[in-house]
Structures are given as structure tokens and as C-alpha cells.
Enzyme design. Structure first.
Site, PDB file in Angstrom:
ATOM      1  CG  LEU A  15     -11.934   4.015   6.518  1.00 14.70           C
ATOM      2  CD1 LEU A  15     -11.680   4.864   5.125  1.00 14.70           C
ATOM      3  CD2 LEU A  15     -13.227   4.229   6.670  1.00 14.70           C
ATOM      4  CE  LYS A  35      -1.765   7.077   2.208  1.00 21.92           C
ATOM      5  NZ  LYS A  35      -2.223   5.928   2.157  1.00 21.92           N
ATOM      6  CB  ALA A  58      -7.401   7.424   8.079  1.00 18.69           C
ATOM      7  CB  ALA A  80      -5.892   0.460  10.100  1.00 22.86           C
ATOM      8  CB  CYS A 138      -5.387   2.316  -0.380  1.00 21.09           C
ATOM      9  SG  CYS A 138      -4.631   3.746  -1.477  1.00 21.09           S
ATOM     10  CG  PHE A 139      -8.650  -0.401   2.830  1.00 25.07           C
ATOM     11  CD1 PHE A 139      -8.551   1.019   3.045  1.00 25.07           C
ATOM     12  CD2 PHE A 139      -9.910  -0.805   2.757  1.00 25.07           C
ATOM     13  CE1 PHE A 139      -9.486   1.829   2.895  1.00 25.07           C
ATOM     14  CE2 PHE A 139     -10.868  -0.061   3.103  1.00 25.07           C
ATOM     15  CZ  PHE A 139     -10.600   1.292   2.792  1.00 25.07           C
ATOM     16  CD  GLN A 140      -2.754  -6.879   0.417  1.00 30.03           C
ATOM     17  OE1 GLN A 140      -3.515  -7.022  -0.167  1.00 30.03           O
ATOM     18  NE2 GLN A 140      -2.283  -8.161   0.788  1.00 30.03           N
ATOM     19  CE  LYS A 141      -0.195   2.145  -0.698  1.00 32.94           C
ATOM     20  NZ  LYS A 141      -0.261   3.101   0.224  1.00 32.94           N
TER      21      LYS A 141
END
Length: 113
Positions: free
Chosen positions: A46, A39, A42, A44, A95-98
Site C-alpha cells: 500500500l 501484515k 500488505a 509495504a 503504520c506504513f513507515q514502521k
């Protein structure tokens, strides 16, 4: 990690639940770490994709190239595809940053630089 009998039973239960909606051949089972890292990685990937197309906009502005034309051209390459190629001011949502920060934390925890 090591699979326990309880863990394997839990996996079988979840597979039987998801099999009502997802073809069994498309259900991926992994150990706990592989699941979590899948998860995170994936997202990272994107995020990297969004950052990459965004970074090209400066070159487009300097050369009079059109970022939308470039996105369409590289998106037509089947190795790349056309998803996440819309240039913008960054990537939104949490989500991406976290997930990237979580990957960094995990790497730091395991002394990986």
C-alpha cells in the site's frame, strides 16, 4: 515454522472465536512468520502504491496532465482498483513507515539485501 500441538490448539480456539463474525472460509490461518510478514508486506504494498501515484504528479505538472484523471483511469482497471490512488504529500500515519522499516530490519537480520 513448526506447528506445536499447543499452537494448533490456539489456532483452533481463535478460529472458533472469529467464526462468530467471519465466515469460516474467509478465516486465514498461518504460522507465526507468515502472519507477521503478511501484515508487513500488505502495508509495504500500500505504501508503494501511494508513493507511485505521488511520484507521477511531477510528470503531470510538466505535461499538464491531471493526476485525478489519471488516478480515475488507472483505478478503473480491475487489476489495479481505485484504492490508495489519491495523490498527496506522502502517506500519513505511522503504520506504513514502521512496517517498511520492520521489513528492512528482518531482511537485514537474515542477511538478505
Amino acid at each position: 515454522g513448526e506447528q506445536t500441538p499447543e499452537g494448533l490448539a490456539a489456532i483452533a480456539t481463535l478460529v472458533s472465536v472469529y467464526a462468530h463474525w467471519v465466515p469460516p472460509a474467509q478465516i486465514i490461518t498461518t504460522n507465526l512468520w507468515s502472519s507477521e510478514l503478511s501484515k508487513l508486506v500488505a502495508n509495504a504494498y500500500l505504501a508503494q502504491r501511494v508513493s507511485s501515484i505521488n511520484s507521477i504528479t511531477a510528470l503531470c505538472e510538466a505535461t499538464d496532465a491531471d493526476i485525478d484523471e489519471i488516478s480515475r483511469a488507472i483505478g478503473s482497471d480491475p487489476r489495479i482498483g481505485n484504492k490508495f490512488l489519491k495523490a498527496s504529500v506522502g502517506y500519513g500515519g505511522s503504520c506504513f513507515q514502521k512496517d517498511i522499516l520492520n521489513l528492512v530490519y528482518i531482511c537485514d537480520t537474515f542477511c538478505l539485501k
